[in-house]
Design a protein around this motif. Structure first.
Motif, PDB file in Angstrom:
ATOM      1  N   THR A  23       0.828  -1.198   0.000  1.00  0.00           N
ATOM      2  CA  THR A  23       0.000   0.000   0.000  1.00  0.00           C
ATOM      3  C   THR A  23       0.868   1.256   0.000  1.00  0.00           C
ATOM      4  OG1 THR A  23      -1.781  -1.153   1.153  1.00  0.00           O
ATOM      5  CG2 THR A  23      -1.788   1.250   1.264  1.00  0.00           C
ATOM      6  N   GLN A  24       1.984   1.227   0.730  1.00  0.00           N
ATOM      7  CA  GLN A  24       2.884   2.379   0.810  1.00  0.00           C
ATOM      8  C   GLN A  24       3.988   2.267  -0.247  1.00  0.00           C
ATOM      9  OE1 GLN A  24       3.262   3.655   5.293  1.00  0.00           O
ATOM     10  NE2 GLN A  24       3.137   1.420   5.235  1.00  0.00           N
ATOM     11  N   TYR A  25       3.562   2.048  -1.486  1.00  0.00           N
ATOM     12  CA  TYR A  25       4.515   1.867  -2.586  1.00  0.00           C
ATOM     13  C   TYR A  25       5.347   3.122  -2.830  1.00  0.00           C
ATOM     14  CZ  TYR A  25       0.649   4.246  -4.945  1.00  0.00           C
ATOM     15  OH  TYR A  25      -0.338   5.131  -5.280  1.00  0.00           O
ATOM     16  N   MET A  26       4.802   4.289  -2.494  1.00  0.00           N
ATOM     17  CA  MET A  26       5.534   5.541  -2.732  1.00  0.00           C
ATOM     18  C   MET A  26       6.754   5.685  -1.826  1.00  0.00           C
ATOM     19  SD  MET A  26       2.919   5.758  -0.521  1.00  0.00           S
ATOM     20  CE  MET A  26       1.547   5.974  -1.636  1.00  0.00           C
ATOM     21  N   TYR A  27       6.827   4.892  -0.752  1.00  0.00           N
ATOM     22  CA  TYR A  27       7.986   4.905   0.140  1.00  0.00           C
ATOM     23  C   TYR A  27       8.831   3.642  -0.003  1.00  0.00           C
ATOM     24  CZ  TYR A  27       4.979   8.380   2.431  1.00  0.00           C
ATOM     25  OH  TYR A  27       4.167   9.458   2.700  1.00  0.00           O
ATOM     26  N   ASN A  28       8.455   2.761  -0.923  1.00  0.00           N
ATOM     27  CA  ASN A  28       9.108   1.457  -1.050  1.00  0.00           C
ATOM     28  C   ASN A  28       9.501   1.200  -2.504  1.00  0.00           C
ATOM     29  OD1 ASN A  28       9.951  -0.861   0.386  1.00  0.00           O
ATOM     30  ND2 ASN A  28       8.193  -2.038  -0.344  1.00  0.00           N
TER      31      ASN A  28
ATOM     32  N   ILE B  19      17.881   3.410   4.611  1.00  0.00           N
ATOM     33  CA  ILE B  19      17.535   2.054   5.030  1.00  0.00           C
ATOM     34  C   ILE B  19      16.031   1.997   5.271  1.00  0.00           C
ATOM     35  CG2 ILE B  19      17.874   0.251   6.766  1.00  0.00           C
ATOM     36  CD1 ILE B  19      20.594   1.532   7.376  1.00  0.00           C
ATOM     37  N   GLY B  20      15.376   0.982   4.721  1.00  0.00           N
ATOM     38  CA  GLY B  20      13.939   0.840   4.897  1.00  0.00           C
ATOM     39  C   GLY B  20      13.556  -0.566   5.325  1.00  0.00           C
ATOM     40  N   VAL B  21      12.596  -0.649   6.240  1.00  0.00           N
ATOM     41  CA  VAL B  21      12.066  -1.935   6.701  1.00  0.00           C
ATOM     42  C   VAL B  21      10.546  -1.860   6.623  1.00  0.00           C
ATOM     43  CG1 VAL B  21      11.920  -3.596   8.587  1.00  0.00           C
ATOM     44  CG2 VAL B  21      14.015  -2.265   8.262  1.00  0.00           C
ATOM     45  N   LEU B  22       9.928  -2.857   5.997  1.00  0.00           N
ATOM     46  CA  LEU B  22       8.471  -2.883   5.864  1.00  0.00           C
ATOM     47  C   LEU B  22       7.939  -4.245   6.273  1.00  0.00           C
ATOM     48  CD1 LEU B  22       6.208  -1.498   3.075  1.00  0.00           C
ATOM     49  CD2 LEU B  22       6.094  -3.946   3.582  1.00  0.00           C
ATOM     50  N   GLY B  23       6.810  -4.236   6.974  1.00  0.00           N
ATOM     51  CA  GLY B  23       6.118  -5.467   7.329  1.00  0.00           C
ATOM     52  C   GLY B  23       4.656  -5.362   6.950  1.00  0.00           C
ATOM     53  N   ARG B  24       4.115  -6.430   6.379  1.00  0.00           N
ATOM     54  CA  ARG B  24       2.718  -6.417   5.934  1.00  0.00           C
ATOM     55  C   ARG B  24       2.031  -7.720   6.332  1.00  0.00           C
ATOM     56  NH1 ARG B  24      -0.730  -3.942   2.295  1.00  0.00           N
ATOM     57  NH2 ARG B  24      -2.287  -5.303   1.342  1.00  0.00           N
ATOM     58  N   THR B  25       0.873  -7.592   6.956  1.00  0.00           N
ATOM     59  CA  THR B  25       0.015  -8.731   7.273  1.00  0.00           C
ATOM     60  C   THR B  25      -1.276  -8.562   6.495  1.00  0.00           C
ATOM     61  OG1 THR B  25       0.929  -8.996   9.498  1.00  0.00           O
ATOM     62  CG2 THR B  25      -1.233  -9.955   9.079  1.00  0.00           C
TER      63      THR B  25
ATOM     64  N   GLN C 277       1.968 -13.092   4.439  1.00  0.00           N
ATOM     65  CA  GLN C 277       2.791 -12.299   5.353  1.00  0.00           C
ATOM     66  C   GLN C 277       4.028 -11.864   4.566  1.00  0.00           C
ATOM     67  OE1 GLN C 277       2.060 -11.832   8.759  1.00  0.00           O
ATOM     68  NE2 GLN C 277       0.144 -12.970   8.540  1.00  0.00           N
ATOM     69  N   THR C 278       4.314 -10.566   4.567  1.00  0.00           N
ATOM     70  CA  THR C 278       5.405 -10.049   3.748  1.00  0.00           C
ATOM     71  C   THR C 278       6.307  -9.138   4.566  1.00  0.00           C
ATOM     72  OG1 THR C 278       3.976 -10.092   1.789  1.00  0.00           O
ATOM     73  CG2 THR C 278       5.989  -8.788   1.641  1.00  0.00           C
ATOM     74  N   GLY C 279       7.605  -9.268   4.343  1.00  0.00           N
ATOM     75  CA  GLY C 279       8.576  -8.374   4.961  1.00  0.00           C
ATOM     76  C   GLY C 279       9.629  -7.977   3.945  1.00  0.00           C
ATOM     77  N   THR C 280      10.060  -6.723   3.984  1.00  0.00           N
ATOM     78  CA  THR C 280      11.111  -6.267   3.071  1.00  0.00           C
ATOM     79  C   THR C 280      12.166  -5.470   3.834  1.00  0.00           C
ATOM     80  OG1 THR C 280      10.129  -4.116   2.477  1.00  0.00           O
ATOM     81  CG2 THR C 280       9.392  -6.047   1.228  1.00  0.00           C
ATOM     82  N   PHE C 281      13.382  -5.525   3.321  1.00  0.00           N
ATOM     83  CA  PHE C 281      14.491  -4.716   3.830  1.00  0.00           C
ATOM     84  C   PHE C 281      15.202  -4.113   2.630  1.00  0.00           C
ATOM     85  CE2 PHE C 281      19.055  -4.301   4.508  1.00  0.00           C
ATOM     86  CZ  PHE C 281      19.097  -3.481   5.625  1.00  0.00           C
ATOM     87  N   THR C 282      15.418  -2.814   2.656  1.00  0.00           N
ATOM     88  CA  THR C 282      16.139  -2.157   1.567  1.00  0.00           C
ATOM     89  C   THR C 282      17.256  -1.291   2.130  1.00  0.00           C
ATOM     90  OG1 THR C 282      14.581  -0.290   1.546  1.00  0.00           O
ATOM     91  CG2 THR C 282      14.142  -2.111   0.024  1.00  0.00           C
TER      92      THR C 282
ATOM     93  N   TYR D  29      -2.792  -4.957   7.339  1.00  0.00           N
ATOM     94  CA  TYR D  29      -2.022  -3.929   8.032  1.00  0.00           C
ATOM     95  C   TYR D  29      -0.604  -3.871   7.463  1.00  0.00           C
ATOM     96  CZ  TYR D  29      -5.742  -3.986  11.543  1.00  0.00           C
ATOM     97  OH  TYR D  29      -6.955  -3.911  12.182  1.00  0.00           O
ATOM     98  N   GLU D  30      -0.059  -2.665   7.439  1.00  0.00           N
ATOM     99  CA  GLU D  30       1.288  -2.477   6.904  1.00  0.00           C
ATOM    100  C   GLU D  30       1.994  -1.376   7.690  1.00  0.00           C
ATOM    101  OE1 GLU D  30       1.819  -2.648   2.475  1.00  0.00           O
ATOM    102  OE2 GLU D  30       2.599  -0.626   2.773  1.00  0.00           O
ATOM    103  N   ALA D  31       3.260  -1.605   8.002  1.00  0.00           N
ATOM    104  CA  ALA D  31       4.066  -0.603   8.710  1.00  0.00           C
ATOM    105  C   ALA D  31       5.427  -0.498   8.040  1.00  0.00           C
ATOM    106  CB  ALA D  31       4.231  -0.976  10.181  1.00  0.00           C
ATOM    107  N   LEU D  32       5.940   0.723   7.970  1.00  0.00           N
ATOM    108  CA  LEU D  32       7.216   0.985   7.306  1.00  0.00           C
ATOM    109  C   LEU D  32       8.050   1.928   8.158  1.00  0.00           C
ATOM    110  CD1 LEU D  32       7.989   1.754   3.635  1.00  0.00           C
ATOM    111  CD2 LEU D  32       8.405   3.570   5.298  1.00  0.00           C
ATOM    112  N   LEU D  33       9.341   1.653   8.239  1.00  0.00           N
ATOM    113  CA  LEU D  33      10.272   2.518   8.957  1.00  0.00           C
ATOM    114  C   LEU D  33      11.459   2.795   8.049  1.00  0.00           C
ATOM    115  CD1 LEU D  33      10.607   3.857  11.746  1.00  0.00           C
ATOM    116  CD2 LEU D  33      11.928   1.851  12.456  1.00  0.00           C
ATOM    117  N   ARG D  34      11.771   4.079   7.867  1.00  0.00           N
ATOM    118  CA  ARG D  34      12.879   4.462   6.983  1.00  0.00           C
ATOM    119  C   ARG D  34      13.865   5.347   7.735  1.00  0.00           C
ATOM    120  NH1 ARG D  34      10.944   7.673   2.033  1.00  0.00           N
ATOM    121  NH2 ARG D  34      10.992   9.420   3.501  1.00  0.00           N
ATOM    122  N   PHE D  35      15.157   5.032   7.551  1.00  0.00           N
ATOM    123  CA  PHE D  35      16.235   5.811   8.161  1.00  0.00           C
ATOM    124  C   PHE D  35      17.103   6.403   7.054  1.00  0.00           C
ATOM    125  CE2 PHE D  35      15.185   2.414  11.108  1.00  0.00           C
ATOM    126  CZ  PHE D  35      15.075   3.062  12.322  1.00  0.00           C
TER     127      PHE D  35
END
Length: 313
Positions: free
Chosen positions: A26-31, A48-54, A64-69, A292-298
């Motif tokens: 859903t938050q493709y604009m940040y991923n 650095i980006g971390v995303l989790g999706r249920t 269940q999806t998780g990404t790390f960039t 649900y989806e959560a994203l954290l970017r540093f």
């Protein structure tokens, strides 16, 4: 019932394997790096980006999806970018993992508006594992379930192009050109599984713009279009309002699929948190509590870095 639901989800996933095979966000604009390698290095700092999706909460065996960039500009003039993308995706008994290296090369088209055109390549591996013991198999002699899939390795090669200024971006990409097969058709006693086990090419188009409505309010519409052979066109449209460059509130609509609410928080100049909730508009809404989806970017700045104008994508 538990085993039946898991089996049903898995078989539905295989049935649709000609279509939407890649995870959806859903938050493709940040991923963006996940689907377009040309994005690597575009933020001009190490990011650095971390995303989790249920997906489909309360439905057992649901995705269940998780990404790390990780990406950063490289080179003396910082006209190249290098990144790493890791994706973990699980649905029912199937687990798929990807490890991909992203590379980009940028050309500065205009200095007055920091306009750049980037070309990108991605290459990596895909690992598929299927644990049939999680299924309640109706026919134990079914040839399909006699061949365990244990870390089957497949190559991945993709490419993309990405153009951006400080307020606009657009990109087109194909994350994987390889038409890989996940099962050995010859070992399945002539079971015809080729048509449901082939990776199809995914074509992505993304674009967005930042409008200044006032000194402390910005409007950020964005869209992503995904096309896969044998599947309906997927079209995501989103709109976010950015308040004081600190809080983003918005909504998104996935054509004939779901509506979403989104919120983002610029916790510090280097840290951004995004959350999203999807409500299905299809018949499956009666069997789950949404996604649900959560994203954290540093963004890791050097002491000498000065952010003259903040990046909003």
């Amino acid at each position: 019932m538990k085993g039946f639901l898991i089996a049903l989800l898995f078989l539905l996933a295989l049935y649709n394997a000609q279509g939407q095979q890649d995870p959806q966000y859903t938050q493709y604009m940040y991923n963006t790096q996940i689907v377009n390698p040309a994005y690597a290095g575009s933020r001009e700092v190490m990011s650095i980006g971390v995303l989790g999706r249920t997906q489909w909460l309360s439905l057992e065996g649901a995705p269940q999806t998780g990404t790390f960039t990780l990406n950063s500009p490289i080179g003396v003039s910082k006209n190249m970018g290098l990144g790493l993308s890791i994706i973990y995706d699980q649905i029912g008994p199937a687990t798929e993992s990807n490890a991909i290296v992203d590379y980009s090369y940028s050309i500065q088209l205009a200095r007055h508006n920091i306009s750049k055109l980037s070309f990108g390549l991605k290459a990596g591996i895909d690992l598929l594992d299927v644990d049939y013991t999680k299924l309640n198999i109706y026919d134990p002699n079914d040839p399909f379930f006699q061949n365990t899939v244990d870390n089957k390795l497949q190559p991945q090669v993709g490419a993309g192009i990405y153009y951006h200024t400080q307020k606009f971006y657009a990109g087109f990409s194909v994350p994987n050109f390889m038409n890989s097969t996940h099962f050995d058709e010859g070992s399945l006693n002539d079971a015809d599984l080729e048509s449901i086990a082939v990776e199809r090419l995914h074509y992505f188009f993304i674009t967005g713009y930042v409008f200044d409505l006032s000194s402390n309010l910005k409007f950020k519409p964005a869209t992503m279009v995904k096309f896969v052979s044998g599947s309906p066109l997927q079209w995501d449209m989103s709109a976010n309002f950015l308040i004081n460059e600190k809080v983003a509130l918005g909504a998104s609509y996935r054509w004939n699929s779901s509506i979403s609410a989104m919120a983002g928080f610029q916790i510090s100049p280097s840290m951004f948190l995004g959350v999203a909730y999807d409500y299905d508009s299809t018949s499956i809404k009666d069997y789950n509590s949404g996604s649900y989806e959560a994203l954290l970017r540093f963004d890791l700045f050097h002491k000498t870095d000065k952010v003259l104008t903040p990046r909003f994508f």
